[in-house]
Enzyme design. Structure first.
Site, PDB file in Angstrom:
ATOM      1  N   TYR A  47     -53.700 -20.138  21.137  1.00 24.23           N
ATOM      2  CA  TYR A  47     -53.615 -21.331  20.306  1.00 24.23           C
ATOM      3  C   TYR A  47     -52.922 -22.596  21.261  1.00 24.23           C
ATOM      4  CZ  TYR A  47     -51.513 -24.685  16.622  1.00 24.23           C
ATOM      5  OH  TYR A  47     -51.279 -25.534  15.811  1.00 24.23           O
ATOM      6  N   ASP A  48     -51.733 -22.068  22.047  1.00 17.62           N
ATOM      7  CA  ASP A  48     -51.164 -22.987  22.995  1.00 17.62           C
ATOM      8  C   ASP A  48     -52.192 -23.588  23.981  1.00 17.62           C
ATOM      9  OD1 ASP A  48     -48.650 -22.661  21.940  1.00 17.62           O
ATOM     10  OD2 ASP A  48     -48.035 -21.272  23.625  1.00 17.62           O
ATOM     11  N   SER A  93     -35.376 -37.288 -11.003  1.00 15.11           N
ATOM     12  CA  SER A  93     -34.579 -36.004 -11.059  1.00 15.11           C
ATOM     13  C   SER A  93     -35.057 -35.424 -12.246  1.00 15.11           C
ATOM     14  CB  SER A  93     -33.414 -36.266 -10.698  1.00 15.11           C
ATOM     15  OG  SER A  93     -32.682 -37.246 -11.888  1.00 15.11           O
ATOM     16  N   ILE A  94     -34.157 -34.003 -12.322  1.00 17.91           N
ATOM     17  CA  ILE A  94     -34.559 -33.233 -13.537  1.00 17.91           C
ATOM     18  C   ILE A  94     -33.063 -33.133 -14.033  1.00 17.91           C
ATOM     19  CG2 ILE A  94     -35.562 -30.942 -14.186  1.00 17.91           C
ATOM     20  CD1 ILE A  94     -36.391 -30.682 -11.279  1.00 17.91           C
ATOM     21  N   LYS A 132     -36.041 -23.303  -8.081  1.00 21.97           N
ATOM     22  CA  LYS A 132     -35.326 -24.661  -7.890  1.00 21.97           C
ATOM     23  C   LYS A 132     -34.746 -24.632  -6.212  1.00 21.97           C
ATOM     24  CE  LYS A 132     -32.481 -28.519  -9.349  1.00 21.97           C
ATOM     25  NZ  LYS A 132     -32.000 -28.686  -8.186  1.00 21.97           N
ATOM     26  N   LYS A 311     -41.170 -25.986 -16.418  1.00 17.52           N
ATOM     27  CA  LYS A 311     -42.082 -27.379 -16.943  1.00 17.52           C
ATOM     28  C   LYS A 311     -43.025 -27.092 -18.004  1.00 17.52           C
ATOM     29  CE  LYS A 311     -41.515 -28.893 -11.970  1.00 17.52           C
ATOM     30  NZ  LYS A 311     -42.050 -28.904 -10.583  1.00 17.52           N
ATOM     31  N   LYS A 335     -29.625 -23.654 -13.874  1.00 21.43           N
ATOM     32  CA  LYS A 335     -28.954 -23.093 -12.702  1.00 21.43           C
ATOM     33  C   LYS A 335     -28.544 -21.878 -12.698  1.00 21.43           C
ATOM     34  CE  LYS A 335     -28.002 -27.212 -10.638  1.00 21.43           C
ATOM     35  NZ  LYS A 335     -27.362 -27.727  -9.430  1.00 21.43           N
ATOM     36  N   CYS A 449      -4.932   0.075  13.996  1.00 20.48           N
ATOM     37  CA  CYS A 449      -3.731   1.008  13.997  1.00 20.48           C
ATOM     38  C   CYS A 449      -3.878   2.271  14.711  1.00 20.48           C
ATOM     39  CB  CYS A 449      -3.135   0.894  12.593  1.00 20.48           C
ATOM     40  SG  CYS A 449      -1.835   1.899  12.492  1.00 20.48           S
ATOM     41  N   CYS A 455       0.146   6.413   8.916  1.00 22.31           N
ATOM     42  CA  CYS A 455       0.107   5.070   8.507  1.00 22.31           C
ATOM     43  C   CYS A 455      -0.233   5.100   6.852  1.00 22.31           C
ATOM     44  CB  CYS A 455      -0.980   4.183   9.038  1.00 22.31           C
ATOM     45  SG  CYS A 455      -1.075   2.636   8.340  1.00 22.31           S
TER      46      CYS A 455
HETATM   47  S1  IVH Z   1     -39.583 -31.176 -10.012  1.00 16.92           S
HETATM   48  C1  IVH Z   1     -39.981 -34.476 -12.458  1.00 16.92           C
HETATM   49  N1  IVH Z   1     -39.576 -28.854  -9.250  1.00 16.92           N
HETATM   50  O1  IVH Z   1     -34.291 -30.988  -7.719  1.00 16.92           O
HETATM   51  C2  IVH Z   1     -39.432 -33.689 -11.651  1.00 16.92           C
HETATM   52  N2  IVH Z   1     -37.884 -30.501  -8.322  1.00 16.92           N
HETATM   53  O2  IVH Z   1     -33.059 -33.002  -9.581  1.00 16.92           O
HETATM   54  C3  IVH Z   1     -39.195 -33.774 -10.373  1.00 16.92           C
HETATM   55  N3  IVH Z   1     -36.140 -29.533  -6.814  1.00 16.92           N
HETATM   56  O3  IVH Z   1     -34.824 -33.833  -6.043  1.00 16.92           O
HETATM   57  C4  IVH Z   1     -38.707 -32.693  -9.623  1.00 16.92           C
HETATM   58  N4  IVH Z   1     -36.899 -27.550  -6.765  1.00 16.92           N
HETATM   59  O4  IVH Z   1     -35.651 -31.989  -4.686  1.00 16.92           O
HETATM   60  C5  IVH Z   1     -38.990 -30.155  -9.033  1.00 16.92           C
HETATM   61  N5  IVH Z   1     -39.351 -26.805  -8.447  1.00 16.92           N
HETATM   62  C6  IVH Z   1     -38.826 -27.872  -8.363  1.00 16.92           C
HETATM   63  C7  IVH Z   1     -37.854 -28.180  -7.498  1.00 16.92           C
HETATM   64  C8  IVH Z   1     -37.222 -29.262  -7.674  1.00 16.92           C
HETATM   65  C9  IVH Z   1     -35.985 -28.160  -6.300  1.00 16.92           C
HETATM   66  C10 IVH Z   1     -35.229 -30.459  -6.646  1.00 16.92           C
HETATM   67  C11 IVH Z   1     -35.913 -31.757  -6.157  1.00 16.92           C
HETATM   68  C12 IVH Z   1     -35.231 -32.768  -6.979  1.00 16.92           C
HETATM   69  C13 IVH Z   1     -34.467 -32.333  -7.758  1.00 16.92           C
HETATM   70  C14 IVH Z   1     -34.311 -32.602  -9.123  1.00 16.92           C
END
Ligand code: IVH
Length: 693
Positions: A47-48, A93-94, A132, A311, A335, A449, A455
């Site tokens: 590969y290298d 974010s979620i 997650k 989801k 979590k 010891c 002991c």
């Molecule tokens: S979906 C619409 N899927 O968690 C939802 N996020 O608070 C968009 N994360 O900043 C995120 N694993 O960095 C999604 N399987 C996963 C994930 C994930 C980790 C993180 C991601 C995001 C945060 C959400």
């Protein structure tokens, strides 16, 4: 694939261009096998060689260089600062389900059904269940299949342009086949735990070599975040990062997926890593099952996760559900209890182990971590305690993963700079329990010891070790009771446990007559043991259960082991110089031989074992299942007897089971045996079998 040759400079421009295209295709293909699938087909050297050939050609003919060339993963120039990138489709974010119990999954499903106005009779909602990942989010923009930009999440609307660093991540494709004109792939950049450990080990070497600018990283997430935000891609390239894809941002002219799972499968087909644990689940029960399954698996994953993500699978339903502020209603993060927490060091104690090993232990302000309340964390030994520079009063990060003993990961930087810290930790030169000298042998990390059974700490643990289930097994003789017996002066040496009488026991605090009787019975029962359990129970350094078994099989009786010179011991399977020397050192001490003799005089005994290879195996080829409580043998003792006679012991009854050995209160296994017509025997019958055969 044939070995590529360096191209002749005299070759025609067309040939050169063709060769460059060919090399790139091959490097893309093999890079994917190597980085994403972890299944290389080529030796690294080959590969290298191809890589260097491509580099040389691009160097000589810069017009042939393209953005998606594998050579562009390395060698970019350091940046002065990051450019800002606007996310056309915001990076959301979620919502986090903070209820770490399984009820969290139920709550999400209930919410979804309500939002969708589903009747109770409507079928279960289908979800995609993901991990997650504990890293940082990244958006990768591909235009006509070529990676043109990588950006961090930032505030969700504006992130930082980290394209130069993303290119160094082998798992991120630089080019996609058959991709739409615009595709943004969203996912997580993270660092595997083994890569993290190796990186920190390299950092420690650098620090030891006097490199002032270097530091070790607290955890994989911090290391990954630091690497992604490196201005110098050459440094980022040395930080081993990985990537998982979990979604799509902007998409132009792409396929119309019906489900989130279809979308993930398409990403996988384009060459992005998608976690293998990703699955679909039906309704709350499906989510719960996933949460539990991954919870049990969490510590064995090669990377950190802090939860799972649910989801809604149907993209049409996702659209109907929509968003609240910056969070989609169709997803939730569920979590697990955090494995790291911050707390304060109240004191540093030194504990004495069974073999006299002194271990510094940080006493902590109670903190809930990894699902339990932790008040102690090991500092392993003096060198470790000093390397981490843990002192009384410090704020520290404590980690507890799975069943692993809690550990101090590091001191918070603020504490390191605080003027009123305690002093540097030093190991006491005498045992904190008995006052005997504590010594550290050359090439050893630990202080020990030298008090031996003088002991009381070692005495207590030697006794607890001897009576444990895997040794002679005295039911009901737990650590607290051992402490009481040693402190009351009733037990000084191992044989003393067999000299305990009813009156002495019943006089102990919190000891009812019935418990005293039970204990005496358990002691009596423990006298029928096996040689390997007895040997293991003696607590000889480096002699674990497997070694004890090998020794018993080889020598057949304890006297032969006590008398064996070093050369003879070395003939035993798996016994090397360390184990052999440890055995000799143990049995060369008169008081240890005396302990063995006295234990036997007290009635501790075991069935004879025919020494070594020529021992016949009377039960060879048979399979036993044990169920219920046997009149004299503990379950492990029965298992050992059967196995020593050459038979297997299985956990469940099937047509292949030869015998079921049943005691009182035998349950479903007995029913199963009767149903299948497998013969059932009692303990007496087993003894007969062993005698007769
Ligand atoms: S979906 C619409 N899927 O968690 C939802 N996020 O608070 C968009 N994360 O900043 C995120 N694993 O960095 C999604 N399987 C996963 C994930 C994930 C980790 C993180 C991601 C995001 C945060 C959400």
């Amino acid at each position: 694939m044939s070995t590529p040759e360096l191209f002749d400079n005299a070759a025609s421009p067309d040939d050169l261009a063709q060769r460059v295209v060919q090399l790139r295709a091959q490097l893309h293909y093999h890079g994917h096998l190597y980085y994403v699938l972890d299944a290389p087909e080529l030796p690294d050297a080959q590969y290298d060689r191809m890589f260097r050939e491509l580099q040389a050609l691009e160097e000589a003919h810069p017009h042939l260089r393209t953005l998606d060339s594998p050579t562009q993963r390395v060698g970019g120039k350091p940046l002065a600062q990051f450019d800002s990138v606007r996310h056309v489709v915001p990076m959301l974010s979620i919502r986090t389900e903070t209820d770490t119990e399984s009820t969290g999954a139920q709550a999400f499903d209930t919410r979804i059904r309500k939002e969708l106005e589903l009747l109770d009779t409507a079928p279960a909602v289908e979800y995609v269940t993901e991990l997650k990942f504990d890293g940082l989010a990244m958006s990768l923009r591909y235009e006509n299949g070529v990676l043109v930009q990588a950006a961090t999440r930032g505030d969700g609307e504006y992130g930082e342009d980290v394209t130069h660093n993303a290119r160094t991540i082998g798992q991120i494709p630089l080019r996609l086949q058959d991709a739409p004109p615009v595709l943004e792939v969203r996912g997580e950049v993270y660092m595997r735990r083994d890569d993290f450990e190796a990186l920190n080990a390299r950092q420690r070497v650098r620090i030891a070599q006097g490199d002032k600018g270097e530091k070790t990283f607290v955890n994989p997430r911090n290391a990954a975040a630091g690497a992604v935000r490196q201005l110098d891609p050459a440094i980022a390239a040395q930080r081993p990062l990985s990537f998982f894809a979990y979604g799509v941002g902007e998409l132009q002219g792409g396929p119309a997926w019906a489900t989130h799972l279809d979308l993930l499968m398409a990403l996988k087909a384009w060459g992005f890593p998608v976690a293998t644990q990703t699955a679909t689940a039906l309704g709350a029960q499906g989510l719960l099952d996933f949460h539990q399954r991954i919870g049990a698996l969490r510590d064995q994953l090669p990377f950190d996760i802090d939860g799972v993500v649910y989801k809604v699978n149907s993209l049409a339903l996702q659209q109907r559900l929509g968003f609240v502020s910056r969070e989609p209603r169709w997803a939730v993060a569920h979590k697990y209890p955090a494995q790291e927490q911050v707390t304060t060091v109240l004191a540093i104690d030194v504990q004495v182990g069974r073999t006299g090993k002194l271990t510094p232990v940080a006493k902590l302000a109670p903190v809930f971590v990894g699902g339990v309340t932790v008040t102690n964390a090991t500092l392993h030994n003096e060198d470790e305690a000093r390397r981490k520079d843990v002192r009384v009063g410090d704020s520290v990060i404590v980690r507890r993963a799975g069943d692993v003993i809690p550990e101090v990961v590091s001191v918070l930087p603020a504490s390191l700079e605080s003027p009123n810290r305690g002093g540097v930790f030093t190991m006491p030169r005498s045992c904190p329990v008995c006052g005997s000298a504590a010594v550290r042998e050359e090439d050893e990390a630990d202080y020990r010891c030298t008090g031996g059974l003088f002991c009381s700490a070692q005495r207590k643990q030697a006794i607890s070790h001897f009576v444990q289930r895997r040794a002679v097994e005295v039911e009901g003789l737990g650590e607290k009771l051992v402490d009481q017996l040693v402190e009351a002066g009733l037990v000084r040496t191992l044989p003393d446990i067999y000299r305990l009488g009813f009156v002495a026991l019943a006089a102990l605090e919190r000891m009812a007559d019935k418990s005293a009787n039970n204990l005496l019975e358990a002691l009596e029962k423990s006298k029928s043991t096996t040689l390997p359990r007895f040997l293991y129970g003696l607590g000889i350094r480096h002699v674990g259960e497997a070694t004890a078994k090998e020794l018993a099989r080889h020598f057949g009786d304890v006297q032969a082991i006590m008398d064996a010179p070093l050369e003879k011991l070395l003939e035993v399977n798996d016994v090397g110089p360390t184990v052999a020397q440890s055995l000799r050192a143990f049995f060369d001490q008169a008081h240890n031989r005396e302990v063995v003799e006295q234990l036997r005089a007290c009635g501790v005994h075991w069935p004879d074992i025919q020494a070594a290879s020529d021992a016949p195996k009377p039960l060879a080829g048979l399979t036993f299942v044990i169920t219920g409580t046997l009149p004299t043998l503990g379950r492990d003792a029965a298992k050992a007897l059967i196995e020593d006679a050459g038979a297997k012991v299985a956990g469940s009854v099937s047509k292949k089971t030869s015998y079921v050995l049943a005691g009182t209160e035998a349950g479903s296994k007995l029913d199963k045996a009767q149903e299948l017509g497998v013969p059932v025997i009692d303990e007496a019958a087993l003894h007969k079998m062993l005698e007769v055969l």
